[in-house]
Write an enzyme that holds these catalytic residues in place. Structure first.
Site, short mmCIF file in Angstrom:
data_model
loop_
_atom_site.label_atom_id
_atom_site.label_comp_id
_atom_site.label_asym_id
_atom_site.label_seq_id
_atom_site.Cartn_x
_atom_site.Cartn_y
_atom_site.Cartn_z
N ASP A 1 10.62 -35.39 30.20
CA ASP A 1 9.67 -35.87 29.22
C ASP A 1 9.76 -34.93 28.01
O ASP A 1 10.29 -33.83 28.11
CB ASP A 1 8.26 -35.85 29.83
CG ASP A 1 7.20 -36.33 28.85
OD1 ASP A 1 7.45 -37.33 28.15
OD2 ASP A 1 6.12 -35.71 28.79
N ASP B 1 6.95 -34.60 24.95
CA ASP B 1 5.69 -34.00 24.52
C ASP B 1 4.93 -33.41 25.70
O ASP B 1 4.79 -34.03 26.74
CB ASP B 1 4.83 -35.05 23.81
CG ASP B 1 5.41 -35.41 22.45
OD1 ASP B 1 5.51 -34.51 21.61
OD2 ASP B 1 5.77 -36.58 22.25
#
Length: 327
Positions: free
Chosen positions: A32, A34
């Protein structure tokens, strides 16, 4: 020293390992963005600083986040056609490559071709042209589009952010290097593994590519390995990745902070490492190591040389349950 000199690029690393006749298996790390490889949303809304109970200056973090937000938007709009194609998000940069006829674009006027909703072949070709230029700029790096003064300002902001977050950016990047099989940073015999880094982000594609450039991740994740789950969801992206790399000799590991990647990993029976930005988080940066990630892999796939011994931490479950367009 630039990233292209300091580190072997992600693409070169993949080619190097793939060329080895001793490669027996792949390890695909799915990241991922953020609140995992970078911090931005929690800086902007102040939650990162608040979690430190007064130790961090909340407004300082918000100001840093706003500076990043401005740079991201400016680069998107000025160099990556974002104002023109914001509403035409694609999950991957080469999604429309079949519509690109390969014409020379050196004299093409992108401001005058009146791109519209890409439902017909003509507009899909116009979007494919832009994707081709975006991919070229990504591969060439920031120095090909920004002047030295802006590069220096970005470097200062990166160091400022890294200091404010106690080394989150640099330590996350180092782990990404280690997981990519950087031979200068790991003692594991990489001849047994082809290590691949893939980014699957909830954000739209163009800002995600720009973030990788601004946060110094472009030498470690190729533009073809960046997936936007904005329209299709992370499970769909994970399924595409499984189709792309699947096989009995492939291991997958997902690293992220959100419920969506956790549920998708659990559905596919892949190990999931949950990142928690809070100071008392079980896995965060600095702190998370390649050895710990290896232990998660070993729970699902069995012990291998990639899951090194030497950590006291015992992991009882490989998939922990979990409780904006730009972000």
């Amino acid at each position: 020293m630039s990233d292209s000199i300091e580190n072997e690029s992600a693409l070169d690393n993949e080619k190097h390992v793939a060329a080895s006749t001793t490669v027996r298996k792949k390890i695909v790390y799915i990241w991922d963005m953020d609140e995992t490889l970078i911090l931005l949303k929690s800086l902007l809304d102040g939650t990162y600083a608040v979690a430190f109970s007064g130790v961090k200056n909340v407004q300082r973090g918000i100001d840093i986040g706003k500076m990043w937000e401005k740079y991201i938007l400016d680069v998107c709009d000025d160099y990556f056609f974002y104002e023109q194609i914001e509403q035409y998000n694609e999950p991957v940069i080469d999604a429309l490559s079949s519509y690109d006829d390969g014409v020379d674009l050196s004299d093409y006027d992108f401001s005058q071709d009146s791109i519209g909703s890409p439902k017909d072949d003509i507009n899909k070709r116009k979007l494919a042209y832009r994707h081709r230029i975006i991919a070229q700029k990504y591969k060439q790096g920031l120095h090909s589009i920004l002047d030295q003064k802006k590069i220096e300002l970005l470097n200062d902001l990166y160091e400022m952010t890294d200091t404010y977050t106690d080394g989150w950016l640099s330590s996350a990047r180092t782990l990404l290097q280690r997981c990519s099989g950087d031979r200068q940073l790991t003692s594991v015999d990489q001849s047994e593994f082809e290590c691949i880094n893939i980014l699957v982000t909830a954000g739209s594609l163009v800002p995600s590519l720009v973030k990788c450039l601004l946060f110094r991740l472009d030498s470690l994740i190729t533009c073809e390995n960046i997936y936007s789950a904005w329209d299709v969801g992370k499970l769909r992206c994970f399924s595409w990745i499984k189709e792309r790399y699947g096989g009995s000799d492939v291991q997958f590991c997902v690293i992220g902070d959100g419920w969506e990647e956790c549920e998708a990993a659990e559905f596919l029976k892949w190990p999931f490492v949950k990142i928690e930005p809070k100071p008392d988080g079980f896995h965060r940066f600095p702190g998370l190591t390649r050895e710990t990630v290896g232990h998660y892999l070993s729970v699902v796939y069995g012990r291998s040389s990639d899951a090194e011994n030497g950590e006291d931490e015992v992991i009882t479950s490989a998939s922990t349950s979990t409780q904006m367009k730009l972000l």
